[in-house]
Scaffold this motif. Structure first.
Motif, PDB file in Angstrom:
ATOM      1  N   MET A   1     -12.841  -4.862   7.280  1.00  0.00           N
ATOM      2  CA  MET A   1     -11.500  -4.602   6.988  1.00  0.00           C
ATOM      3  C   MET A   1     -11.740  -3.312   6.429  1.00  0.00           C
ATOM      4  SD  MET A   1      -9.580  -8.065   5.768  1.00  0.00           S
ATOM      5  CE  MET A   1      -7.963  -7.398   6.112  1.00  0.00           C
ATOM      6  N   SER A   2     -10.543  -2.251   6.662  1.00  0.00           N
ATOM      7  CA  SER A   2     -10.675  -0.972   6.144  1.00  0.00           C
ATOM      8  C   SER A   2      -9.442  -0.474   5.587  1.00  0.00           C
ATOM      9  CB  SER A   2     -11.363   0.099   7.053  1.00  0.00           C
ATOM     10  OG  SER A   2     -10.789   0.173   8.000  1.00  0.00           O
ATOM     11  N   ALA A   3      -9.117  -0.195   4.423  1.00  0.00           N
ATOM     12  CA  ALA A   3      -7.795   0.152   4.083  1.00  0.00           C
ATOM     13  C   ALA A   3      -7.980   1.451   3.268  1.00  0.00           C
ATOM     14  CB  ALA A   3      -7.108  -0.575   3.117  1.00  0.00           C
ATOM     15  N   GLN A   4      -7.318   2.479   3.421  1.00  0.00           N
ATOM     16  CA  GLN A   4      -7.606   3.923   2.593  1.00  0.00           C
ATOM     17  C   GLN A   4      -6.139   4.486   2.523  1.00  0.00           C
ATOM     18  OE1 GLN A   4     -10.450   5.449   1.880  1.00  0.00           O
ATOM     19  NE2 GLN A   4      -8.995   6.955   0.577  1.00  0.00           N
ATOM     20  N   LEU A   5      -5.904   4.700   1.205  1.00  0.00           N
ATOM     21  CA  LEU A   5      -4.477   5.191   0.746  1.00  0.00           C
ATOM     22  C   LEU A   5      -4.638   6.564   0.092  1.00  0.00           C
ATOM     23  CD1 LEU A   5      -1.629   5.116  -0.139  1.00  0.00           C
ATOM     24  CD2 LEU A   5      -2.188   3.591  -2.179  1.00  0.00           C
ATOM     25  N   THR A   6      -4.082   7.520   0.525  1.00  0.00           N
ATOM     26  CA  THR A   6      -4.008   8.665  -0.212  1.00  0.00           C
ATOM     27  C   THR A   6      -2.502   9.558  -0.368  1.00  0.00           C
ATOM     28  OG1 THR A   6      -6.158   9.379   1.192  1.00  0.00           O
ATOM     29  CG2 THR A   6      -4.964  11.181   0.166  1.00  0.00           C
ATOM     30  N   ILE A   7      -2.311   9.702  -1.534  1.00  0.00           N
ATOM     31  CA  ILE A   7      -1.312  10.246  -2.079  1.00  0.00           C
ATOM     32  C   ILE A   7      -1.536  11.603  -2.388  1.00  0.00           C
ATOM     33  CG2 ILE A   7       0.578  10.225  -3.753  1.00  0.00           C
ATOM     34  CD1 ILE A   7      -0.239   7.280  -4.048  1.00  0.00           C
ATOM     35  N   PRO A  29     -10.891   1.483  -0.060  1.00  0.00           N
ATOM     36  CA  PRO A  29     -10.821   0.151   0.577  1.00  0.00           C
ATOM     37  C   PRO A  29     -11.482  -0.930  -0.375  1.00  0.00           C
ATOM     38  CG  PRO A  29     -11.815   1.826   2.144  1.00  0.00           C
ATOM     39  CD  PRO A  29     -11.742   2.393   0.723  1.00  0.00           C
ATOM     40  N   GLY A  30     -10.557  -2.103  -0.538  1.00  0.00           N
ATOM     41  CA  GLY A  30     -10.887  -3.141  -1.455  1.00  0.00           C
ATOM     42  C   GLY A  30     -10.618  -2.995  -2.882  1.00  0.00           C
ATOM     43  N   GLU A  31     -10.463  -1.871  -3.396  1.00  0.00           N
ATOM     44  CA  GLU A  31     -10.057  -1.751  -4.680  1.00  0.00           C
ATOM     45  C   GLU A  31      -8.569  -2.831  -5.271  1.00  0.00           C
ATOM     46  OE1 GLU A  31     -10.990   2.045  -6.903  1.00  0.00           O
ATOM     47  OE2 GLU A  31      -9.706   2.809  -5.382  1.00  0.00           O
ATOM     48  N   ARG A  32      -8.647  -2.940  -6.502  1.00  0.00           N
ATOM     49  CA  ARG A  32      -7.573  -3.809  -6.818  1.00  0.00           C
ATOM     50  C   ARG A  32      -7.115  -3.042  -7.995  1.00  0.00           C
ATOM     51  NH1 ARG A  32     -11.227  -8.029  -6.653  1.00  0.00           N
ATOM     52  NH2 ARG A  32     -11.575  -7.990  -8.895  1.00  0.00           N
ATOM     53  N   VAL A  33      -5.891  -2.381  -7.768  1.00  0.00           N
ATOM     54  CA  VAL A  33      -5.320  -1.163  -8.568  1.00  0.00           C
ATOM     55  C   VAL A  33      -4.243  -1.761  -9.269  1.00  0.00           C
ATOM     56  CG1 VAL A  33      -4.194   1.276  -8.770  1.00  0.00           C
ATOM     57  CG2 VAL A  33      -6.290   0.656  -6.985  1.00  0.00           C
ATOM     58  N   GLY A  34      -3.958  -1.523 -10.747  1.00  0.00           N
ATOM     59  CA  GLY A  34      -2.905  -1.934 -11.412  1.00  0.00           C
ATOM     60  C   GLY A  34      -2.138  -0.411 -11.647  1.00  0.00           C
ATOM     61  N   VAL A  35      -0.769  -0.711 -11.493  1.00  0.00           N
ATOM     62  CA  VAL A  35       0.063   0.513 -11.860  1.00  0.00           C
ATOM     63  C   VAL A  35       0.865   0.370 -12.816  1.00  0.00           C
ATOM     64  CG1 VAL A  35       1.842   2.073 -10.755  1.00  0.00           C
ATOM     65  CG2 VAL A  35       0.129   1.000  -9.298  1.00  0.00           C
ATOM     66  N   VAL A  36       0.617   1.073 -13.920  1.00  0.00           N
ATOM     67  CA  VAL A  36       1.556   0.970 -15.403  1.00  0.00           C
ATOM     68  C   VAL A  36       2.221   2.094 -15.644  1.00  0.00           C
ATOM     69  CG1 VAL A  36      -0.472  -0.762 -15.903  1.00  0.00           C
ATOM     70  CG2 VAL A  36      -0.478   1.990 -16.552  1.00  0.00           C
ATOM     71  N   THR A 205      -7.060  -4.629   0.160  1.00  0.00           N
ATOM     72  CA  THR A 205      -6.898  -3.728  -1.140  1.00  0.00           C
ATOM     73  C   THR A 205      -5.455  -4.243  -1.720  1.00  0.00           C
ATOM     74  OG1 THR A 205      -7.862  -1.716   0.154  1.00  0.00           O
ATOM     75  CG2 THR A 205      -6.439  -1.295  -1.537  1.00  0.00           C
ATOM     76  N   LEU A 206      -5.429  -4.072  -3.061  1.00  0.00           N
ATOM     77  CA  LEU A 206      -4.350  -4.408  -3.839  1.00  0.00           C
ATOM     78  C   LEU A 206      -3.722  -3.377  -4.714  1.00  0.00           C
ATOM     79  CD1 LEU A 206      -2.559  -6.692  -5.097  1.00  0.00           C
ATOM     80  CD2 LEU A 206      -4.309  -6.961  -6.728  1.00  0.00           C
ATOM     81  N   VAL A 207      -2.487  -3.003  -4.656  1.00  0.00           N
ATOM     82  CA  VAL A 207      -1.817  -2.023  -5.359  1.00  0.00           C
ATOM     83  C   VAL A 207      -0.612  -2.790  -6.147  1.00  0.00           C
ATOM     84  CG1 VAL A 207      -0.724  -0.040  -5.999  1.00  0.00           C
ATOM     85  CG2 VAL A 207      -2.567  -0.269  -4.165  1.00  0.00           C
ATOM     86  N   VAL A 208      -0.811  -3.298  -7.535  1.00  0.00           N
ATOM     87  CA  VAL A 208       0.096  -4.032  -8.168  1.00  0.00           C
ATOM     88  C   VAL A 208       0.687  -3.271  -9.329  1.00  0.00           C
ATOM     89  CG1 VAL A 208      -1.702  -5.093  -9.442  1.00  0.00           C
ATOM     90  CG2 VAL A 208       0.563  -6.009  -9.603  1.00  0.00           C
TER      91      VAL A 208
END
Length: 536
Positions: A1-7, A29-36, A205-208
């Motif tokens: 699985m591949s996910a790529q996010l670019t802002i 891809p595969g990162e678990r990113v916390g948004v704070v 990939t997770l963005v939470v």
């Protein structure tokens, strides 16, 4: 699985207020990113931009997620007449569409369509679509809502149950890119533990977006901080621990840069006033006049003038690019020695608040530390309001011996037109300049914010203002109702350290799991379902 996010260079505004200003970040891809970040800083906006529910004013958001995107907002966007089953189908819409296409392909299957049919089956298998409904049922059970019938209207269940239902659905859809906005709201300790395990096991990939430090500590591999004041975002690697390490390192660099700048200012000020006027050894001064020397007075005078001018130019350059002084570390002020209360500082006897609280006897002693725990509706905030004097009980006696500092859960803006500085200074002795200097030293507001009407502040900024007023008081007991709500995580960590150093009594109500895990003191558990009876 591949996910790529670019802002890339994204800006976004609402009602003439810019929330994000030319921000950029990449999620691998595969990162678990916390948004704070503070409440109102733009975290939810960032998540909606990634989900495609908002469009940027400028810049672009590039998402490569052939395995689908799942987005959990803070509100379930369905009619109250919709059913639990409708909510599940909405969360599984991409899987339902794959199932429909597979069924259609099976009806007209021929040799030419075998490859496309195989691709559909593979896509469904990757998302574990054959077990989607079973996984929803298991997730609902783990989240405490397994008893909800699929035909039950959403309008008949609570907001917390709706939030858990939406979470169960989006997790079970197994999207390649999973976007979650405050998923820990309305969850008990058992459900939170299950959620952490589930997020660590997510294959994509997770963005939470979350304020839950324990979830970040256990799940996140990277952190993106949204700064509402600068309308910027910053990415940190190595999870929550790496985020805190980099914050500490940045603070140290700032302190060093300020020390060097201040040292340069002091050096060139002193040099311009003294050293620049010194003459070479062996060149005697005539009649004690610096500018009268045997044979070369004019040359010496010119040399002094050049050195003084050079020092002045150095100072001008330094002052043109000042390094602001780092804010003081947060400090909670107990009264000076001899001024603090001793023995019992608050005592409740036979106190009751109709339908909300009943207390036989409760004492808070000088220096005591109590963590008030219990489910929502158990009466925790009511207890703190009674202890503080903000709420008068229907019956019973409350005795207070000492000064009380109270931070309520909700910010009350009584004069929304009043500026930040004027609100901070209300009821305090001192000049406007003295109040401004004290407020700025805390590092909670920029100088440009001081005249901003309080009513136009974000929830997080209003919380910081309430905290600022508390920090400058000298009190014997602190009553803190959800003190970590709406604050940046670095500020929460600072507050926790300040509480550890505070010598007065502390009574805290909080759902912050990390604060509770680190707590060094007693616990006062409250129960729900009937008026409380607390004895201590």
């Amino acid at each position: 699985m591949s996910a790529q996010l670019t802002i890339r260079n994204v800006s976004k505004s609402f009602a003439h207020r810019r929330v994000l200003d030319t921000v950029s970040a990449t999620v691998r891809p595969g990162e678990r990113v916390g948004v704070v970040g503070d409440n109102g800083s733009g975290k939810s906006t960032l998540l909606r931009l990634i989900a495609g529910q908002e469009r940027p004013d400028d810049g672009e958001v590039i998402v490569e997620a052939p395995g689908g995107i799942g987005h959990l907002g803070q509100v379930l966007d369905l009619s109250p007449t919709a059913t639990v089953g409708d909510a599940i189908d909405a969360a599984l819409v991409e899987i339902r569409e794959l199932q429909r296409k597979i069924h259609e392909a099976e009806q007209t299957l021929d040799e030419g369509g075998l490859a496309a049919y195989g691709d559909l089956l593979t896509a469904l298998e990757i998302r574990d679509g054959y077990r989607a409904d079973a996984k929803v049922a298991a997730a609902m059970s783990a989240l405490g809502i397994g008893h909800l019938d699929r035909d039950r209207p959403l309008g008949t269940i609570s907001g917390g149950q709706q939030a858990r239902l939406a979470l169960a659905g989006v997790l079970s859809s197994e999207p390649e890119l999973l976007l979650l906005d405050e998923p820990t709201n309305h969850l008990d300790a058992q459900a939170l533990s299950w959620l952490e395990d589930r997020l660590r096991a997510h294959r994509g990939t997770l963005v939470v977006v979350t304020h839950d430090r324990l979830l970040l500590e256990r799940v996140a591999t990277a952190i993106i901080e949204v700064d509402g004041d600068r309308r910027a975002i910053t990415r940190y690697g190595n999870g929550y621990a790496g985020y805190l390490d980099e914050k500490r390192a940045a603070r140290q660099r700032w302190e060093q840069q300020y020390a060097e700048w201040a040292g340069e200012i002091e050096h060139w000020t002193q040099w311009g006033a003294t050293t620049a006027y010194r003459v070479a050894p062996g060149r005697a001064m005539k009649d004690h006049n610096k500018c009268k020397y045997n044979g070369d007075g004019q040359r010496v005078q010119a040399s002094i003038y050049t050195r003084v001018r050079s020092a002045a130019e150095r100072l001008d350059r330094l002052r043109a690019e000042p390094v602001p002084k780092p804010p003081d570390p947060l400090r909670l002020n107990a009264p000076l020695s001899g001024g603090a209360a001793e023995g019992t500082v608050i005592e409740l006897s036979d106190v009751s608040v109709a339908g909300r609280l009943a207390v036989d006897h409760l004492t808070v002693s000088a220096g005591e530390r109590l963590f008030v725990s219990g489910p929502n509706g158990a009466g925790k905030s009511t207890l703190l309001a009674v202890l503080s004097g903000e709420l008068r009980p229907d019956a019973g006696t409350v005795t207070r011996n000492g000064r009380i500092g109270y931070l309520p859960q909700e910010n009350t803006v009584r004069h929304p037109e009043r500026g930040v500085l004027a609100t901070f200074a209300q009821g305090r002795v001192g000049t406007a300049d003295e109040h401004a200097e004290r407020l700025m030293s805390l590092g909670l507001f920029a100088e440009s914010d001081l005249r901003t009407p309080v009513g136009s502040l974000s929830i997080g900024q209003q919380r910081r203002l309430a905290l600022a007023r508390l920090l400058v008081q000298e009190v014997d007991v602190l009553l803190l109702d959800e003190p970590t709500n709406h604050l940046s995580l670095t500020l929460v960590e600072e507050m926790e350290a300040a509480l550890a150093d505070y010598s007065g009594a502390v009574v805290v109500v909080s759902h912050d799991r990390l604060l509770r895990n680190r707590w060094r003191g007693g616990e006062l558990p409250l129960r729900e379902g009937r008026p409380l009876c607390v004895a201590a």
